[in-house]
Scaffold this active site. Structure first.
Site, mmCIF file in Angstrom:
data_model
loop_
_atom_site.group_PDB
_atom_site.id
_atom_site.type_symbol
_atom_site.label_atom_id
_atom_site.label_comp_id
_atom_site.label_asym_id
_atom_site.label_seq_id
_atom_site.Cartn_x
_atom_site.Cartn_y
_atom_site.Cartn_z
ATOM 1 N N TYR A 55 0.821 -1.214 0.000
ATOM 2 C CA TYR A 55 0.000 0.000 0.000
ATOM 3 C C TYR A 55 0.857 1.267 0.000
ATOM 4 O O TYR A 55 0.451 2.276 -0.584
ATOM 5 C CB TYR A 55 -1.012 -0.034 1.159
ATOM 6 N N HIS A 110 -14.592 -0.414 -1.210
ATOM 7 C CA HIS A 110 -13.406 -1.182 -0.785
ATOM 8 C C HIS A 110 -12.397 -0.322 -0.015
ATOM 9 O O HIS A 110 -11.234 -0.715 0.126
ATOM 10 C CB HIS A 110 -12.728 -1.837 -2.001
ATOM 11 N N CYS A 118 -7.116 2.730 12.925
ATOM 12 C CA CYS A 118 -6.588 2.143 14.161
ATOM 13 C C CYS A 118 -7.414 0.906 14.471
ATOM 14 O O CYS A 118 -8.646 0.987 14.582
ATOM 15 C CB CYS A 118 -6.674 3.152 15.297
ATOM 16 N N GLU A 205 -13.411 -5.065 -22.584
ATOM 17 C CA GLU A 205 -13.749 -6.376 -23.162
ATOM 18 C C GLU A 205 -14.916 -6.954 -22.363
ATOM 19 O O GLU A 205 -15.190 -6.465 -21.261
ATOM 20 C CB GLU A 205 -12.534 -7.304 -23.044
HETATM 21 C C1 BJW Z 1 -10.835 -1.190 -18.944
HETATM 22 C C2 BJW Z 1 -9.772 -0.380 -19.314
HETATM 23 C C3 BJW Z 1 -10.103 0.828 -19.914
HETATM 24 C C4 BJW Z 1 -8.928 -2.123 -18.436
HETATM 25 N N1 BJW Z 1 -11.372 1.155 -20.088
HETATM 26 N N2 BJW Z 1 -12.093 -0.846 -19.146
HETATM 27 C C5 BJW Z 1 -16.675 -17.676 -4.213
HETATM 28 C C6 BJW Z 1 -17.772 -17.215 -4.911
HETATM 29 C C7 BJW Z 1 -18.294 -15.941 -4.694
HETATM 30 C C8 BJW Z 1 -17.700 -15.081 -3.766
HETATM 31 C C9 BJW Z 1 -16.603 -15.535 -3.075
HETATM 32 C C10 BJW Z 1 -16.094 -16.808 -3.284
HETATM 33 N N3 BJW Z 1 -15.010 -16.981 -2.485
HETATM 34 C C11 BJW Z 1 -14.823 -15.840 -1.783
HETATM 35 C C12 BJW Z 1 -15.787 -14.946 -2.130
HETATM 36 C C13 BJW Z 1 -15.948 -13.561 -1.620
HETATM 37 C C14 BJW Z 1 -14.844 -12.651 -2.118
HETATM 38 C C15 BJW Z 1 -14.735 -12.789 -3.639
HETATM 39 O O1 BJW Z 1 -15.496 -12.220 -4.395
HETATM 40 N N4 BJW Z 1 -13.738 -13.537 -4.115
HETATM 41 C C16 BJW Z 1 -13.589 -13.766 -5.554
HETATM 42 C C17 BJW Z 1 -12.131 -13.650 -5.957
HETATM 43 C C18 BJW Z 1 -14.202 -15.119 -5.893
HETATM 44 N N5 BJW Z 1 -15.246 -11.301 -1.768
HETATM 45 C C19 BJW Z 1 -14.944 -10.778 -0.589
HETATM 46 O O2 BJW Z 1 -14.284 -11.377 0.234
HETATM 47 C C20 BJW Z 1 -15.524 -9.409 -0.290
HETATM 48 N N6 BJW Z 1 -16.236 -9.462 0.939
HETATM 49 C C21 BJW Z 1 -17.332 -10.207 1.092
HETATM 50 O O3 BJW Z 1 -17.774 -10.913 0.214
HETATM 51 O O4 BJW Z 1 -17.910 -10.070 2.324
HETATM 52 C C22 BJW Z 1 -19.067 -10.857 2.633
HETATM 53 C C23 BJW Z 1 -20.360 -10.267 2.181
HETATM 54 C C24 BJW Z 1 -21.481 -11.028 2.260
HETATM 55 C C25 BJW Z 1 -22.698 -10.524 1.858
HETATM 56 C C26 BJW Z 1 -22.821 -9.231 1.412
HETATM 57 C C27 BJW Z 1 -21.712 -8.462 1.369
HETATM 58 C C28 BJW Z 1 -20.481 -8.986 1.744
HETATM 59 C C29 BJW Z 1 -14.413 -8.385 -0.157
HETATM 60 C C30 BJW Z 1 -13.740 -8.127 -1.450
HETATM 61 C C31 BJW Z 1 -12.559 -7.182 -1.253
HETATM 62 C C32 BJW Z 1 -11.843 -6.927 -2.564
HETATM 63 N N7 BJW Z 1 -10.644 -6.269 -2.314
HETATM 64 C C33 BJW Z 1 -9.773 -5.914 -3.447
HETATM 65 C C34 BJW Z 1 -8.369 -5.497 -2.910
HETATM 66 C C35 BJW Z 1 -8.445 -4.394 -1.907
HETATM 67 C C36 BJW Z 1 -8.372 -3.022 -2.520
HETATM 68 C C37 BJW Z 1 -7.017 -2.723 -3.077
HETATM 69 O O5 BJW Z 1 -5.982 -3.161 -2.556
HETATM 70 O O6 BJW Z 1 -6.986 -1.993 -4.092
HETATM 71 O O7 BJW Z 1 -10.383 -4.906 -4.255
HETATM 72 S S1 BJW Z 1 -9.510 -7.247 -4.609
HETATM 73 C C38 BJW Z 1 -9.425 -6.255 -6.027
HETATM 74 O O8 BJW Z 1 -10.474 -6.687 -6.921
HETATM 75 C C39 BJW Z 1 -9.786 -4.823 -5.563
HETATM 76 C C40 BJW Z 1 -10.788 -4.425 -6.601
HETATM 77 O O9 BJW Z 1 -11.617 -3.384 -6.116
HETATM 78 C C41 BJW Z 1 -11.516 -5.696 -6.918
HETATM 79 C C42 BJW Z 1 -12.228 -5.701 -8.236
HETATM 80 O O10 BJW Z 1 -11.330 -5.601 -9.310
HETATM 81 P P1 BJW Z 1 -11.747 -4.808 -10.604
HETATM 82 O O11 BJW Z 1 -11.955 -3.385 -10.281
HETATM 83 O O12 BJW Z 1 -12.858 -5.501 -11.285
HETATM 84 O O13 BJW Z 1 -10.390 -4.857 -11.474
HETATM 85 P P2 BJW Z 1 -9.893 -5.980 -12.490
HETATM 86 O O14 BJW Z 1 -8.444 -5.776 -12.706
HETATM 87 O O15 BJW Z 1 -10.340 -7.328 -12.111
HETATM 88 O O16 BJW Z 1 -10.689 -5.625 -13.848
HETATM 89 C C43 BJW Z 1 -10.465 -4.429 -14.588
HETATM 90 C C44 BJW Z 1 -11.374 -4.438 -15.802
HETATM 91 O O17 BJW Z 1 -11.205 -3.201 -16.470
HETATM 92 C C45 BJW Z 1 -11.046 -5.549 -16.810
HETATM 93 O O18 BJW Z 1 -12.244 -6.217 -17.186
HETATM 94 C C46 BJW Z 1 -10.454 -4.807 -18.004
HETATM 95 O O19 BJW Z 1 -10.813 -5.363 -19.259
HETATM 96 C C47 BJW Z 1 -11.081 -3.449 -17.859
HETATM 97 N N8 BJW Z 1 -10.273 -2.353 -18.403
HETATM 98 N N9 BJW Z 1 -8.584 -1.056 -18.984
HETATM 99 C C48 BJW Z 1 -12.341 0.263 -19.702
HETATM 100 N N10 BJW Z 1 -9.115 1.664 -20.314
#
Ligand code: BJW
Length: 230
Positions: A55, A110, A118, A205
């Site tokens: 971070y 997020h 803290c 995509e």
């Molecule tokens: C462009 C572009 C351009 C590029 N123009 N486009 C099994 C099944 C279902 C769920 C789970 C499971 N096992 C575990 C879970 C839960 C888990 C989860 O989902 N895991 C999966 C991996 C399966 N989720 C959690 O644990 C969450 N909490 C939770 O579920 O709590 C319980 C709950 C219950 C009920 C209700 C509510 C909650 C917490 C998730 C925390 C995610 N944290 C992160 C990291 C921390 C932040 C950080 O350090 O920055 O957050 S992970 C990371 O992924 C980050 C992002 O916010 C998140 C999403 O990623 P994002 O934004 O989609 O990025 P990319 O890189 O994946 O995609 C980018 C896209 O942009 C691509 O498609 C490109 O094509 C496109 N692109 N250039 C337009 N110019």
């Protein structure tokens, strides 16, 4: 626009053209670590130094002068300003580019990169400098209680009640620059569909959730978002 209540979800893709790397692009690794191995409470308990370093690097990058909002962030801020109904912007991004573009009705589900929390008191501090496990907390004076105010895997994203309320009354849901891999954000489109909202995906995509959307626009966010909202 004929809509009253719009919910917009953004992900890393909207900030890609501002110079911030997405998570799942190319190798999806940070210095040979998978994101799932640094963005968890277990990783922080095991190796706080490494997680702080992850971070610290990203905080430093965000504060560089060449990292700034792009036309997609600016178009969403303009939409909020001129639209007659409600617009809620929900971002998964921890950068501050939406607020720097002028968006105000914004939820960082997020967390935020420039905030530390803290773990004893729950107090949140804005912090721009590098931090390590030996840093002393400003509220309790203890060492090792500060963590990034970020939602890691297995933790509950922020302000979920507000988000669900908005989704349940929206008539347009737009998802921009997110791969649809991470829940609960990846499931928002289904909630919007269930209340009869129109659902639109704008991404480079097709995402993992492509088939759930009514409309698809594929191309760079900096071009497609201004064209869509204006
Ligand atoms: C462009 C572009 C351009 C590029 N123009 N486009 C099994 C099944 C279902 C769920 C789970 C499971 N096992 C575990 C879970 C839960 C888990 C989860 O989902 N895991 C999966 C991996 C399966 N989720 C959690 O644990 C969450 N909490 C939770 O579920 O709590 C319980 C709950 C219950 C009920 C209700 C509510 C909650 C917490 C998730 C925390 C995610 N944290 C992160 C990291 C921390 C932040 C950080 O350090 O920055 O957050 S992970 C990371 O992924 C980050 C992002 O916010 C998140 C999403 O990623 P994002 O934004 O989609 O990025 P990319 O890189 O994946 O995609 C980018 C896209 O942009 C691509 O498609 C490109 O094509 C496109 N692109 N250039 C337009 N110019």
């Amino acid at each position: 626009m004929q809509y009253q209540n719009i919910v917009i979800l953004t992900g890393a893709g909207i900030s890609a053209e501002s110079g911030i790397r997405t998570f799942r692009a190319a190798d999806g690794l940070w210095e040979n670590h998978r994101i799932e191995d640094v963005a968890t409470p277990e990783a922080f308990a095991r190796n706080p130094e490494l997680v702080h370093q992850f971070y610290n690097q990203r905080r430093e990058q965000l504060l560089m002068p060449d990292i700034r909002p792009n036309p997609a962030h600016l178009a969403l801020a303009k939409l909020e300003q001129y639209f007659k109904g409600e617009v809620l912007l929900v971002t998964q991004n921890i950068d501050n580019l939406h607020e720097r573009a002028g968006s105000r009705n914004l939820i960082h589900m997020h967390g935020e990169l420039l905030n530390l929390r803290c773990t004893t008191s729950g107090q949140v501090f804005t912090h721009h400098k590098p931090v390590g496990p030996d840093a002393r907390c400003g509220c309790c004076g203890q060492m090792g209680t500060l963590r990034p105010d970020i939602v890691w895997f297995g933790e509950m994203p922020m302000q979920m009640e507000l988000i669900y309320d908005a989704l349940e009354s929206c008539d347009l849901f737009i998802s921009i620059g997110t791969s649809g891999h991470v829940y609960p954000a990846a499931g928002f489109v289904e909630i919007a569909n269930s209340v009869g909202a129109e659902t639109v995906e704008i991404n480079l995509e097709p995402s993992k959730k492509q088939s759930a959307f009514d409309r698809h626009i594929y191309g760079p966010a900096s071009r497609e978002v201004p064209l869509f909202v204006e």
